[in-house]
Write a protein that holds these residues in place. Structure first.
Motif, mmCIF file in Angstrom:
data_model
loop_
_atom_site.group_PDB
_atom_site.id
_atom_site.type_symbol
_atom_site.label_atom_id
_atom_site.label_comp_id
_atom_site.label_asym_id
_atom_site.label_seq_id
_atom_site.Cartn_x
_atom_site.Cartn_y
_atom_site.Cartn_z
ATOM 1 N N UNK A 124 0.833 -1.210 0.000
ATOM 2 C CA UNK A 124 0.000 0.000 0.000
ATOM 3 C C UNK A 124 0.871 1.265 0.000
ATOM 4 N N UNK A 125 2.031 1.150 0.673
ATOM 5 C CA UNK A 125 2.933 2.292 0.773
ATOM 6 C C UNK A 125 3.884 2.369 -0.428
ATOM 7 N N UNK A 126 4.132 1.229 -1.066
ATOM 8 C CA UNK A 126 5.047 1.211 -2.212
ATOM 9 C C UNK A 126 4.549 0.188 -3.242
ATOM 10 N N UNK A 127 3.513 0.537 -4.009
ATOM 11 C CA UNK A 127 2.863 -0.429 -4.906
ATOM 12 C C UNK A 127 3.671 -0.793 -6.151
ATOM 13 N N UNK A 128 4.774 -0.080 -6.417
ATOM 14 C CA UNK A 128 5.519 -0.345 -7.647
ATOM 15 C C UNK A 128 6.749 -1.240 -7.442
ATOM 16 N N UNK A 151 -4.129 -10.495 -8.744
ATOM 17 C CA UNK A 151 -3.899 -9.045 -8.787
ATOM 18 C C UNK A 151 -2.406 -8.732 -8.652
ATOM 19 N N UNK A 152 -1.738 -9.427 -7.725
ATOM 20 C CA UNK A 152 -0.308 -9.178 -7.486
ATOM 21 C C UNK A 152 0.530 -9.611 -8.688
ATOM 22 N N UNK A 153 0.236 -10.794 -9.234
ATOM 23 C CA UNK A 153 1.001 -11.271 -10.390
ATOM 24 C C UNK A 153 0.729 -10.408 -11.623
ATOM 25 N N UNK A 157 3.647 -8.363 -13.764
ATOM 26 C CA UNK A 157 3.827 -8.426 -15.226
ATOM 27 C C UNK A 157 3.881 -7.014 -15.801
ATOM 28 N N UNK A 158 2.933 -6.173 -15.386
ATOM 29 C CA UNK A 158 2.859 -4.807 -15.928
ATOM 30 C C UNK A 158 4.082 -3.984 -15.528
ATOM 31 N N UNK A 159 4.463 -4.076 -14.250
ATOM 32 C CA UNK A 159 5.595 -3.287 -13.767
ATOM 33 C C UNK A 159 6.933 -3.796 -14.299
ATOM 34 N N UNK A 160 7.006 -5.097 -14.541
ATOM 35 C CA UNK A 160 8.277 -5.688 -14.969
ATOM 36 C C UNK A 160 8.533 -5.624 -16.455
ATOM 37 N N UNK A 161 7.535 -5.218 -17.225
ATOM 38 C CA UNK A 161 7.620 -5.251 -18.691
ATOM 39 C C UNK A 161 8.856 -4.533 -19.227
ATOM 40 N N UNK A 162 9.181 -3.388 -18.670
ATOM 41 C CA UNK A 162 10.320 -2.611 -19.176
ATOM 42 C C UNK A 162 11.385 -2.427 -18.097
ATOM 43 N N UNK A 163 11.591 -3.485 -17.309
ATOM 44 C CA UNK A 163 12.590 -3.396 -16.239
ATOM 45 C C UNK A 163 13.487 -4.626 -16.255
ATOM 46 N N UNK A 170 6.935 -14.250 -14.371
ATOM 47 C CA UNK A 170 5.846 -13.344 -13.989
ATOM 48 C C UNK A 170 4.566 -13.692 -14.743
ATOM 49 N N UNK A 171 4.696 -13.857 -16.069
ATOM 50 C CA UNK A 171 3.520 -14.197 -16.894
ATOM 51 C C UNK A 171 2.971 -15.579 -16.547
ATOM 52 N N UNK A 172 3.880 -16.542 -16.324
ATOM 53 C CA UNK A 172 3.431 -17.904 -16.017
ATOM 54 C C UNK A 172 2.736 -17.955 -14.661
ATOM 55 N N UNK A 173 3.254 -17.204 -13.690
ATOM 56 C CA UNK A 173 2.596 -17.144 -12.377
ATOM 57 C C UNK A 173 1.190 -16.569 -12.499
ATOM 58 N N UNK A 174 1.062 -15.516 -13.312
ATOM 59 C CA UNK A 174 -0.265 -14.917 -13.532
ATOM 60 C C UNK A 174 -1.195 -15.935 -14.185
ATOM 61 N N UNK A 175 -0.710 -16.610 -15.221
ATOM 62 C CA UNK A 175 -1.537 -17.603 -15.931
ATOM 63 C C UNK A 175 -1.957 -18.741 -15.001
ATOM 64 N N UNK A 176 -1.045 -19.179 -14.124
ATOM 65 C CA UNK A 176 -1.355 -20.281 -13.198
ATOM 66 C C UNK A 176 -2.443 -19.869 -12.202
ATOM 67 N N UNK A 177 -2.327 -18.645 -11.669
ATOM 68 C CA UNK A 177 -3.341 -18.214 -10.697
ATOM 69 C C UNK A 177 -4.698 -18.050 -11.364
ATOM 70 N N UNK A 178 -4.698 -17.565 -12.614
ATOM 71 C CA UNK A 178 -5.955 -17.452 -13.369
ATOM 72 C C UNK A 178 -6.509 -18.838 -13.686
#
Length: 402
Positions: A124-128, A151-153, A157-163, A170-178
């Motif tokens: 909440x204090x540092x969402x990025x 939501x976290x994964x 994905x969004x924050x890590x795209x250009x970092x 990141x993408x696989x973790x999101x896909x697994x939770x979905x």
């Protein structure tokens, strides 16, 4: 001191710190702080804790409290560490490092819900903070809080795209939770999760087209998503492609991928493939989450039964029985029974072979007792079980011998 640290010669750096401290040089304060940090770095946790204690006798400074708390954590004094980390976040709610460590303490204490809540406060204090989002996703998944995990994964994905933290994980973790959301939620929300999972996997597949392991994993997750969406032919296609990639894969494949493949086959009720793949994995190299996945498959009653059927002694026994070599078949079934004493298939095979021998040579107390033990193991079989009819027939013949 700094040169020794640069060369990663920490013992030498500590020696130089001691010299400065003994001489009470103008760098004495720096050297005490550096020595405490180096003791921690070299796993001398008791010594680092004691030095931080000495520093805190003079005046209370946050970095020394943090150092002592980390030392206590490494000494497995989680209650003591929690007390100090809590004090740090109470005094400074922007001390996010202390929040991270406090969350780790709760996790080690077996309080994953508290660990998640603590990390959520930090976010909440540092969402990025990408790494923190990933950790929250992992904790939420363990707590079966799929909405928070997703939501976290998604954010990672969004924050890590250009970092520098951009990763297929990141993408696989999101896909697994979905995928898990789609598998456990039959409402419209579950179907939406399945659709988003497939979209995520399609994008991941394109983005990492040269990574064979990622290509394999996207297909395995997609297969399970299609099963939850009741699209079995699409699931089978994905699984077929994943298996072909596995057969072509050069080098050692991670155990997690093999377990994912076994889970996918299990979701399609292909017990042969699931049981066979389990023979390729071991608990020794697995982390806690992977161990839990392996245990769930190993303890699956249907997979256990299929693995027992695939037992080499059982298969050899079937061949011998069909060749009318009943005595040798019984020996094989007995060996198989030692490895899987409650297997319905093995107990039925052994009971049938024993009955055959008694019908041929006459009833013996030993053979009849072994037969009864087999049938005792089968008493819990339900009528819906495909082996129930055979069990009834063998029980009837055994009763007539009694």
């Amino acid at each position: 001191v700094n040169n020794a640290i640069d060369e990663e010669d920490y013992e030498e750096a500590i020696k130089y710190c001691d010299e400065n401290i003994a001489d009470k040089s103008k760098y004495m304060g720096f050297c005490i702080k550096t020595k405490a940090h180096l003791l921690y770095q070299t796993n001398n946790f008791t010594a680092s804790r004691d030095l931080y204690d000495m520093l805190l006798e003079g005046r209370k400074v946050d970095w020394a409290v943090l150092g002592k708390a980390k030392s206590l954590f490494s000494l497995e004094d989680y209650d003591g560490a929690v007390k100090l980390f809590k004090g740090l976040v109470k005094e400074n709610e922007m001390n996010l490092v202390a929040f991270d460590w406090l969350s780790r303490c709760y996790e080690m204490k077996g309080e994953p819900t508290e660990a998640q809540k603590t990390l959520e406060l930090a976010i909440k204090k540092s969402p990025k903070a990408i790494k923190r989002q990933i950790k929250l996703g992992e904790l939420a998944k363990k707590n079966n809080d799929l909405d928070t995990a997703t939501k976290a994964f998604r954010k990672s994905v969004r924050l890590g795209e250009h970092s520098v933290y951009r990763s297929s994980e990141n993408e696989l973790n999101l896909a697994k939770s979905l995928m898990e959301k789609a598998a456990t939620d039959s409402t419209l929300a579950g179907k939406k999760a399945g659709k988003e999972a497939l979209e995520t996997l399609e994008a991941t597949e394109k983005k990492y087209r040269r990574d064979e392991k990622v290509q394999m994993e996207t297909r395995l997750i997609a297969a399970r998503v299609f099963v939850s969406l009741e699209r079995e032919s699409a699931a089978e296609k994905q699984l077929k492609e994943a298996k072909e990639l596995k057969e072509k894969f050069v080098g050692d494949l991670e155990q997690s991928v093999i377990v994912n493949m076994a889970q996918a086959y299990r979701s399609l009720d292909d017990l042969d493939e699931a049981a066979s793949l389990l023979n390729e994995v071991s608990h020794s190299d697995a982390d806690d989450e992977l161990k839990a996945d392996i245990e769930a498959l190993v303890n699956d009653p249907e997979i256990m039964e299929r693995q027992a059927e695939l037992n080499e002694h059982n298969q050899k026994g079937v061949e011998l029985y069909q060749s009318k070599e009943t005595d040798k078949a019984i020996d094989c079934f007995l060996l198989a029974s030692e490895q899987s004493p409650t297997s319905a298939a093995i107990n039925l095979n052994l009971a049938q072979a024993l009955i055959k021998r008694m019908q041929r040579d006459g009833k013996t107390a030993s053979d009849f007792e072994k037969c009864m033990v087999c049938l005792k193991h089968l008493e819990s079989l339900e009528e819906e079980n495909k082996r129930y009819k055979r069990y009834q027939e063998i029980s009837k013949i055994a009763s007539s011998l009694g």
